[in-house]
Design a protein around this motif. Structure first.
Motif, PDB file in Angstrom:
ATOM      1  N   LEU C 124      34.096  57.010  54.317  1.00  0.00           N
ATOM      2  CA  LEU C 124      33.659  56.028  53.635  1.00  0.00           C
ATOM      3  C   LEU C 124      34.578  54.941  53.469  1.00  0.00           C
ATOM      4  O   LEU C 124      35.379  55.138  52.584  1.00  0.00           O
ATOM      5  CB  LEU C 124      33.039  56.374  52.267  1.00  0.00           C
ATOM      6  CG  LEU C 124      32.392  55.337  51.240  1.00  0.00           C
ATOM      7  CD1 LEU C 124      31.386  54.629  52.241  1.00  0.00           C
ATOM      8  CD2 LEU C 124      31.677  55.723  50.084  1.00  0.00           C
ATOM      9  N   LEU C 126      35.138  51.412  52.115  1.00  0.00           N
ATOM     10  CA  LEU C 126      34.951  50.187  51.588  1.00  0.00           C
ATOM     11  C   LEU C 126      35.749  48.810  51.580  1.00  0.00           C
ATOM     12  O   LEU C 126      35.485  47.788  50.958  1.00  0.00           O
ATOM     13  CB  LEU C 126      34.858  50.393  49.812  1.00  0.00           C
ATOM     14  CG  LEU C 126      33.845  51.581  49.416  1.00  0.00           C
ATOM     15  CD1 LEU C 126      34.080  51.759  48.071  1.00  0.00           C
ATOM     16  CD2 LEU C 126      32.316  51.089  49.694  1.00  0.00           C
ATOM     17  N   TYR C 179      38.001  59.314  47.057  1.00  0.00           N
ATOM     18  CA  TYR C 179      39.733  58.846  47.016  1.00  0.00           C
ATOM     19  C   TYR C 179      39.598  57.907  48.288  1.00  0.00           C
ATOM     20  O   TYR C 179      40.205  56.687  47.965  1.00  0.00           O
ATOM     21  CB  TYR C 179      40.458  59.764  46.810  1.00  0.00           C
ATOM     22  CG  TYR C 179      40.674  60.399  45.433  1.00  0.00           C
ATOM     23  CD1 TYR C 179      39.702  60.165  44.531  1.00  0.00           C
ATOM     24  CD2 TYR C 179      41.755  61.266  45.270  1.00  0.00           C
ATOM     25  CE1 TYR C 179      39.959  60.380  43.292  1.00  0.00           C
ATOM     26  CE2 TYR C 179      41.967  61.692  44.077  1.00  0.00           C
ATOM     27  CZ  TYR C 179      41.052  61.417  43.004  1.00  0.00           C
ATOM     28  OH  TYR C 179      41.372  61.822  41.590  1.00  0.00           O
ATOM     29  N   ALA C 181      37.493  56.142  49.739  1.00  0.00           N
ATOM     30  CA  ALA C 181      36.727  54.951  49.459  1.00  0.00           C
ATOM     31  C   ALA C 181      37.409  53.963  48.491  1.00  0.00           C
ATOM     32  O   ALA C 181      37.670  52.828  49.002  1.00  0.00           O
ATOM     33  CB  ALA C 181      35.315  55.345  49.024  1.00  0.00           C
ATOM     34  N   ILE C 182      38.014  54.499  47.543  1.00  0.00           N
ATOM     35  CA  ILE C 182      38.872  53.456  46.551  1.00  0.00           C
ATOM     36  C   ILE C 182      40.076  52.865  47.272  1.00  0.00           C
ATOM     37  O   ILE C 182      40.451  51.769  47.235  1.00  0.00           O
ATOM     38  CB  ILE C 182      38.983  54.423  45.519  1.00  0.00           C
ATOM     39  CG1 ILE C 182      37.735  54.660  44.631  1.00  0.00           C
ATOM     40  CG2 ILE C 182      40.057  53.699  44.445  1.00  0.00           C
ATOM     41  CD1 ILE C 182      37.030  53.779  44.258  1.00  0.00           C
ATOM     42  N   VAL C 183      40.779  53.874  48.156  1.00  0.00           N
ATOM     43  CA  VAL C 183      41.964  53.381  48.762  1.00  0.00           C
ATOM     44  C   VAL C 183      41.397  52.244  49.812  1.00  0.00           C
ATOM     45  O   VAL C 183      42.244  51.103  49.822  1.00  0.00           O
ATOM     46  CB  VAL C 183      42.824  54.492  49.493  1.00  0.00           C
ATOM     47  CG1 VAL C 183      43.856  53.703  50.182  1.00  0.00           C
ATOM     48  CG2 VAL C 183      43.533  55.393  48.447  1.00  0.00           C
ATOM     49  N   LEU C 185      39.071  50.214  49.620  1.00  0.00           N
ATOM     50  CA  LEU C 185      38.815  49.120  48.594  1.00  0.00           C
ATOM     51  C   LEU C 185      39.980  48.286  48.495  1.00  0.00           C
ATOM     52  O   LEU C 185      40.088  47.226  48.384  1.00  0.00           O
ATOM     53  CB  LEU C 185      37.857  49.618  47.470  1.00  0.00           C
ATOM     54  CG  LEU C 185      37.104  48.702  46.733  1.00  0.00           C
ATOM     55  CD1 LEU C 185      36.043  49.336  45.869  1.00  0.00           C
ATOM     56  CD2 LEU C 185      38.250  48.196  45.735  1.00  0.00           C
ATOM     57  N   GLY C 186      40.897  49.093  47.870  1.00  0.00           N
ATOM     58  CA  GLY C 186      42.296  48.558  47.518  1.00  0.00           C
ATOM     59  C   GLY C 186      43.029  47.761  48.571  1.00  0.00           C
ATOM     60  O   GLY C 186      43.299  46.807  48.388  1.00  0.00           O
ATOM     61  N   PHE C 187      42.891  48.367  49.761  1.00  0.00           N
ATOM     62  CA  PHE C 187      43.465  47.728  50.976  1.00  0.00           C
ATOM     63  C   PHE C 187      42.880  46.592  51.136  1.00  0.00           C
ATOM     64  O   PHE C 187      43.446  45.426  51.649  1.00  0.00           O
ATOM     65  CB  PHE C 187      43.477  48.833  51.978  1.00  0.00           C
ATOM     66  CG  PHE C 187      44.060  48.014  53.221  1.00  0.00           C
ATOM     67  CD1 PHE C 187      45.232  48.236  53.501  1.00  0.00           C
ATOM     68  CD2 PHE C 187      43.184  47.789  54.299  1.00  0.00           C
ATOM     69  CE1 PHE C 187      46.025  47.759  54.752  1.00  0.00           C
ATOM     70  CE2 PHE C 187      43.638  47.253  55.641  1.00  0.00           C
ATOM     71  CZ  PHE C 187      45.005  47.274  55.688  1.00  0.00           C
ATOM     72  N   GLU C 189      41.168  44.381  49.207  1.00  0.00           N
ATOM     73  CA  GLU C 189      41.614  43.549  48.168  1.00  0.00           C
ATOM     74  C   GLU C 189      42.704  43.089  48.257  1.00  0.00           C
ATOM     75  O   GLU C 189      43.000  41.911  47.986  1.00  0.00           O
ATOM     76  CB  GLU C 189      41.216  44.063  46.803  1.00  0.00           C
ATOM     77  CG  GLU C 189      39.745  44.360  46.650  1.00  0.00           C
ATOM     78  CD  GLU C 189      39.205  43.122  46.195  1.00  0.00           C
ATOM     79  OE1 GLU C 189      39.158  42.421  45.337  1.00  0.00           O
ATOM     80  OE2 GLU C 189      38.186  42.909  47.270  1.00  0.00           O
ATOM     81  N   ILE C 190      43.809  43.676  48.966  1.00  0.00           N
ATOM     82  CA  ILE C 190      45.294  43.422  48.960  1.00  0.00           C
ATOM     83  C   ILE C 190      45.222  42.254  49.973  1.00  0.00           C
ATOM     84  O   ILE C 190      45.950  41.267  49.964  1.00  0.00           O
ATOM     85  CB  ILE C 190      46.107  44.709  49.321  1.00  0.00           C
ATOM     86  CG1 ILE C 190      46.326  45.445  48.073  1.00  0.00           C
ATOM     87  CG2 ILE C 190      47.505  44.169  49.759  1.00  0.00           C
ATOM     88  CD1 ILE C 190      47.139  46.937  48.353  1.00  0.00           C
ATOM     89  N   PHE C 310      35.127  41.999  48.466  1.00  0.00           N
ATOM     90  CA  PHE C 310      34.424  43.244  48.485  1.00  0.00           C
ATOM     91  C   PHE C 310      33.038  43.455  48.600  1.00  0.00           C
ATOM     92  O   PHE C 310      32.164  44.078  49.432  1.00  0.00           O
ATOM     93  CB  PHE C 310      34.624  43.930  47.288  1.00  0.00           C
ATOM     94  CG  PHE C 310      33.976  45.115  46.872  1.00  0.00           C
ATOM     95  CD1 PHE C 310      34.337  46.185  47.666  1.00  0.00           C
ATOM     96  CD2 PHE C 310      33.054  45.072  45.878  1.00  0.00           C
ATOM     97  CE1 PHE C 310      33.448  47.371  47.463  1.00  0.00           C
ATOM     98  CE2 PHE C 310      32.439  46.223  45.679  1.00  0.00           C
ATOM     99  CZ  PHE C 310      32.684  47.408  46.529  1.00  0.00           C
ATOM    100  N   ALA C 314      30.665  45.454  51.037  1.00  0.00           N
ATOM    101  CA  ALA C 314      29.263  46.216  50.233  1.00  0.00           C
ATOM    102  C   ALA C 314      28.140  45.978  51.274  1.00  0.00           C
ATOM    103  O   ALA C 314      27.316  46.783  51.419  1.00  0.00           O
ATOM    104  CB  ALA C 314      29.295  45.932  48.998  1.00  0.00           C
TER     105      ALA C 314
END
Lengths: 235, 303, 393, 264
Positions: C124, C126, C179, C181-183, C185-187, C189-190, C310, C314
């Motif tokens: 996944l 994101l 986890y 997915a969240i990483v 996502l963070g990437f 956004e960075i 993001f 999505a």
């Protein structure tokens, strides 16, 4: 007391139980034996409501319970000691025992019963502050039985209590099972792979194969039954 | 001396900021602990909490209530509304998926988050809305006012109180024990007679309530809210929860504080442009190198 | 359900503003939620019934599209019709329509690219939009500084996307499920935040304007023709993507991806290199995003960080999910629906994202497998009966 | 006869818990060896150590594939272990549920084939040849295991016993010299168990593959095995031929227990 009438249970598309009918009377020890994967555990799960049967009915004390949620069924007076013990690993021993009394609110009674449990299994008293997950297999089994007893069940479902335990511990556990049955008149439904052991303590037994009951008789007769001997007792 | 004062300012700023993250992270951690789901919509709950308290405050002010009753009523109603939302979200978007793959539930959660954001945007406005400053300055804070404001003190205290209350709830009450049991083995909890659906609902309600408190406090602290605040705050709170070890209450608070300080010091000493980058970078690093978090426990993978 | 009903009604409160009291909204929501709760209950009941039917061995009705796909008699003419339509499209419809269609095609390719990562390999992601941004910015910047033209930028964008895919892939290899997915996502956004703040490099929030449209061997088109030309390039890119993704999916690598999605441990124990397989999935997915990113920059001639939030990730994800993860036809359909529907339903446009979120939830609850189910994967393995004959002889 | 697998003083700790304690075990060419013991004795952990899913805390695992030099494989990743010629099945079936039976076996061929991304995208002649070969080989494996009737079924729709056999087929497709079977008969009915017995013997005799199996079905273990190792609490408590094990008082006490008492 408990009747399973022609129940059929499925996991997704796979049929696990086919036309299972079992009768248990008050005060009996009944055992269900059979090979790994025959559907023994599924039978228990069908009673406790975790995998309710798709057709057929489960009657407890004359009332249908197969459409109730598992926690309601516990309220009715059926407790289960599941396969593999399923101790809450991060709760302490005492908290695990307390969880068994979750539905009760009589503080005095609970206190008395905990004392009783600690008499029954002194080792648990010693370890009351320890996390459940750190106990040995045998101690966990004792804890699981204690937890189930704390609910003051009228019917106790035991799933493979001997699994993976040393013979010495197994004997101890089985002695306790008989003691519970005689002292409290608690009806016991015992699922076991160790047929020999189970039939020795039971009044009657059912033999299961591929999701069907193929035999039912008194424990004595089953012990001397040739085909049972060959299939489940011998090596 | 000036250096030191700057440091203290950053430290307290980080503490305040971290407390807010901690408040939201508590909800994340509780929900994750019990159903292993990253409740993406949690940030939105917080945003709704902020909006509700704003609306109530404005309405009450126009009706001429006094300040104290406004504060109490606004936060109370925000808590009630957010809890109701949390409860409903769980029933609609997560409960039907309880036995589905975790990916499905996560996508459902993201969908819920998008839905709520746009719902508030459509129903209210997409602009920033000024939030009335409700909390008065206490006199005794005056001497320190240049370092820390009354609001900041209240935020920090509230977080501490909420954390202690939650810890007591989970450690010593019956429902707390049921929560822990459900988190560890849902089926077995059912077999001991725990109404698991109820326990999960209660978890969502409590988690949402803490988020609403956080929303109310931050809104009155920063003084501006819009429909998008939930997303960033949600991600950061999640970072905090993971940082401390997801599923652990003190971990969430610790993680929130660490994140708050990291941001505060990084923006204070390095550059203020990259505030969010620091947070995300910290998240990525933590997940890669210590996925169990500071206070989390590693579990062996079963084969 | 009645609990939900009451809450839905109470929900109305946040809608009121202190200045204007909008009671009419409250009434509408009240009535609406009343009917919706009935609908919800009906759908839930149907879902349960459906589960039962499936379990009892009743064959599910195949969808029209599936039937169309399976029957060559229907499929061929449909394909020809589609091809004619696609070619004729820019000459029939307006400039505006062509632009919309080009955008839709961009989403088709993005969806197919992400499908490799999410649908096939089950990872996944994101933050997929980050690679899209990488592609777009690489064209914009290369053009700004060095005057590089579109055709050179296309492979470079793809290459850079691939590189970033590997860069992200390496550290996240150990992570799984949410986890991961969240990483990602963070990437994502960075990357966006860096673009927004690093003014010297990316011109910050103001973005980069005047990016040239694609040319044809140095020949530049008028605005009208350039739009048509861009459309055809995009058609080409989309076809190329479908072609390659289809082949990949049915190859040794594709099977490894699916195996990885199904059971990571068993997959490793069957001798598949988890690291390599995950990395190829990430890298290939990112490659397409990078390539289309270049296309996007060329089409809009202006890019800035808010194009790569993001939300965009999505949307691409919901394309994959809505279409049915893993199915190429499904993803194409999903992309067309999700990008075209809001354009053509202008009146409800402001509700677009609202409906989006609701759809994602409802899809997961009622039809988690997507519009097109990817059940039968019998593809070309029909060969086996021959080998059986040989064996028996 | 020479050892193809030699495990020396293998130890595995989880936190403070010692799951495997100085375990020695060896398997020779074309041998069927069983590993028995109570649940939780560390049998599956032992498998996981050998196949690279766990990193053993101490000890040596040395393999000597036929015609190749000996090699220490501690801590090698699972895919490399499989490549070296060790293949396994799982206690709780781990098939690729949504892939067809044939595809499951084709995955097994993965580590013996080479086509990469580029050749897949451009469908080179090499890739096409290889794909055909994979299909062919996989089908042959299915025939050997007796699953050819299910070729295009989804793995999850197979009957239980067939799923267990498919796991074996999938493992076979990796061309192993040693096959590790984790409770292959679990959940099978007596008829299926008998067929499994035949199948395992056939695999050994015709393919020359050695077999190490964990099993609780004593009838199966006693009839199949050349040698048996008994473990309890992570320690080896006995080893020997089936007859020796049956008579061994330590084994009777710790594992076989009352069943035998009662019989006697």
């Amino acid at each position: 007391m408990l009747r399973l009438n022609n129940i059929k249970t499925f996991y997704g598309n796979i049929q696990a139980l086919d036309d299972v009918t079992i009768k248990i009377s008050e005060g009996e020890i009944i055992t269900l034996i059979g090979a790994n994967g025959a559907g023994k555990t599924t039978t228990l799960m069908s009673i406790s409501g975790l995998t309710p049967p798709r057709t057929g009915e489960v009657m407890f004390l004359g009332e249908p319970i197969h459409e109730l949620s598992p926690n309601r069924i516990v309220t009715m007076g059926i407790s289960q000691v599941p396969e593999g013990r399923r101790i809450f690993p991060h709760l302490t021993v005492l908290e695990n025992i307390d969880m068994g009394a979750y539905l009760r609110s009589d503080k005095e009674g609970i206190k008395k019963d905990i004392e009783y449990i600690f008499d029954l299994f002194p080792i648990l008293a010693e370890r009351r502050g320890q996390a459940g997950g750190t106990l040995s297999g045998g101690e966990q089994q004792m804890l699981a039985i204690s937890r189930a007893l704390m609910a003051k069940p009228r019917l106790l479902l035991l799933d493979e209590p001997s699994l993976g335990l040393a013979p010495k511990v197994i004997r101890q556990i089985f002695d306790i099972i008989v003691q519970i049955n005689t002292e409290h008149k608690t009806t016991i439904f015992l699922v076991e792979q160790n047929a020999n052991l189970a039939l020795k303590v039971a009044d009657r037994g059912y033999v299961m194969e591929n999701g069907r009951i193929i035999l039912s008789d008194t424990a004595q007769n089953l012990l001397s039954n040739e085909s049972v001997k060959k299939a489940y007792l011998g090596i | 001396m000036e250096h030191f004062q700057y440091f203290i300012e950053l430290f307290l700023g980080g503490l305040t900021r971290g407390s807010i993250y901690a408040l939201i992270a508590l909800g994340y951690t509780m929900v994750y602990g019990i159903i292993q789901l990253i409740n993406f919509a949690h940030g939105e709950i917080y945003m709704i909490g902020a909006f509700t308290s704003l609306i109530v405050a404005v309405v009450l002010t126009s009706l001429g209530f006094n300040q104290l009753s406004i504060i109490i009523l606004a936060s109370l109603i925000a808590v009630i509304y957010s809890s109701a939302y949390g409860y409903t979200i769980e029933k609609i978007a997560y409960k039907p998926l309880r036995n589905a793959p975790r990916l499905s539930a996560l996508i459902s959660a993201i969908g819920m988050s998008i839905f709520l954001q746009n719902y508030v945007q459509l129903a209210q406005t997409s602009d920033f809305v000024p939030f009335p400053s409700l909390i008065p300055d206490f006199d005794f804070v005056e001497p320190f006012a240049h370092i820390i404001s009354t609001q900041e003190i209240i935020i920090i205290l509230t977080t501490a109180v909420v954390m202690i209350l939650l810890t007591i709830l989970i450690k010593f009450t019956k429902i707390g024990k049921a929560m822990r049991a459900t988190a560890q083995d849902r089926e077995m909890a059912l077999l001991t007679g725990v109404d698991v659906d109820l326990v999960i609902s209660v978890t969502f309600i409590i988690g949402s309530a803490t988020a609403a408190i956080g929303g109310f406090l931050i809104a009155s602290h920063i003084g501006m809210i819009n429909f998008y605040i939930g997303f960033i705050a949600g991600i950061k709170a999640f970072t905090a929860a993971v940082l401390g070890g997801i599923g652990s209450i003190p971990g969430a608070v610790l993680g929130g504080l660490v994140l708050g300080w990291t941001e505060s010091f990084a923006t204070g000493y390095i550059s203020s442009d990259y505030e969010d980058v620091f947070a995300f970078a910290l998240l990525v690093l933590i997940l890669i190198f210590r996925p169990a978090g500071i206070l989390g426990r590693t579990t062996a993978q079963k084969v | 359900m009645f609990m939900t009903f009451t809450i839905l009604v109470i929900k109305v409160d946040p809608i009121q503003r202190s200045v204007s009291w909008r009671w009419e909204n409250m009434v509408m929501v009240g009535v609406g939620s009343f009917f919706l709760s009935f609908l919800w209950r009906y759908a839930m009941a149907r879902k349960l019934a459906g589960n039962k039917n499936m379990a009892e061995g009743k064959i599910l009705k195949t969808t029209i599209i599936q039937r169309l796909m399976e029957d060559p008699k229907l499929f061929r003419p449909a394909l020809i019709f589609l091809a004619v339509f696609v070619v004729a499209f820019p000459f029939i419809f307006s400039h505006y329509q062509i632009n919309i269609m080009t955008t839709a095609l961009i989403y088709v390719v993005l969806g197919l690219g992400l499908n490799i990562v999410v649908g096939l390999a089950g990872l996944l992601d994101l933050g997929y939009v980050a690679f899209y941004a990488v592609g777009a910015y690489s064209y914009a910047l290369l053009n700004y500084h060095f005057g590089l033209n579109f055709w050179f930028a296309l492979p470079i964008g793809a290459g850079l996307g691939c590189l970033f895919g590997i860069l992200l892939g390496f550290p996240v290899l150990r992570l799984r499920g949410d986890y991961l997915a969240i990483v990602t996502l963070g990437f994502g956004e960075i990357i966006r935040l860096v673009m927004e703040n690093w003014n010297e490099f990316s011109f910050g929030p103001s973005g980069i304007a005047n990016i040239p449209r694609p040319d044809f061997f140095g020949h530049e088109f008028s605005l009208q023709n350039a739009t048509i030309f861009t459309y055809f390039i995009m058609i080409g890119l989309a076809l190329l993507t479908i072609f390659f993704v289809n082949r990949l999916q049915n190859s040794r690598i594709g099977r490894a991806w699916i195996a990885l999605r199904e059971d990571e441990i068993a997959c490793q124990s069957m001798g598949i290199d988890k690291t390599k397989t995950k990395l190829t999935a990430f890298a290939l997915g990112a490659t397409w995003a990078g390539m289309v990113g270049v296309m996007f920059a060329a089409k809009t001639t202006f890019i800035n960080p808010p194009s790569f939030t993001f939300m965009e990730s999505a949307i691409i994800l919901s394309i994959v999910v809505l279409g049915g993860a893993g199915s190429i036809t499904g993803v194409i359909l999903g992309a067309l629906i999700l990008s075209l529907a809001p354009e053509y339903l202008r009146e409800v446009r402001e509700f677009r994202m609202l409906a989006f979120g609701a759809c994602m939830v409802l899809m997961m609850v009622f039809r988690p497998q997507g519009l097109i189910t990817n059940v039968r994967r019998v593809y070309k393995f029909e060969k086996s009966p021959d080998s059986k004959k040989e064996q028996n002889l | 006869m020479k050892d193809i697998l030699e495990v020396k003083k293998l130890t595995m700790d989880f936190g403070g818990l010692r799951a495997i304690d100085n375990l020695d075990l060896d398997i020779q060419e074309k041998e069927i060896v069983a590993l028995i013991g109570p649940n939780g004795a560390g049998k599956t952990t032992f498998f996981n150590c050998i196949t690279g899913l766990y990193q053993p805390t101490g000890g040596d695992i040395v393999i000597t594939p036929p015609g190749k030099p000996a090699e220490r494989i501690n801590g090698l990743k699972p895919n490399y272990v499989t490549q070296r010629g060790l293949a396994r099945t799982f206690q709780n079936i781990r098939l690729f549920q949504n892939m067809t039976v044939l595809e499951n076996v084709m995955i097994g061929r993965h580590c013996r084939t080479y086509a990469g991304v580029a050749s897949a995208m451009f469908k080179t002649a090499f890739q096409r040849r290889e794909e055909n070969k994979i299909v062919q080989d996989s089908y042959e494996v299915l025939e050997k295991i007796g699953l050819s009737e299910y070729v295009n079924e989804l793995a999850k729709n197979l009957p239980y016993g067939a799923q267990r056999r498919l796991e074996i087929a999938r493992a076979m497709a990796t061309d192993p010299f040693l096959l590790l079977l984790d409770e292959p008969a679990a959940g099978m009915n007596p008829q299926e168990t008998r067929e499994l017995d035949d199948l395992i013997i056939r695999i050994r005799d015709r393919e020359g593959i050695s077999i190490l199996l964990i099993e609780h079905d004593m009838k199966l273990v006693m009839s199949l095995s050349d040698r048996i190792f008994v473990v309890d609490y992570g320690r080896k408590i006995a080893q020997g031929t089936p007859d020796e094990i049956k008579e061994n008082p330590v084994v009777i006490k710790a594992y076989l227990g009352e069943d035998l008492d009662a019989q006697a």
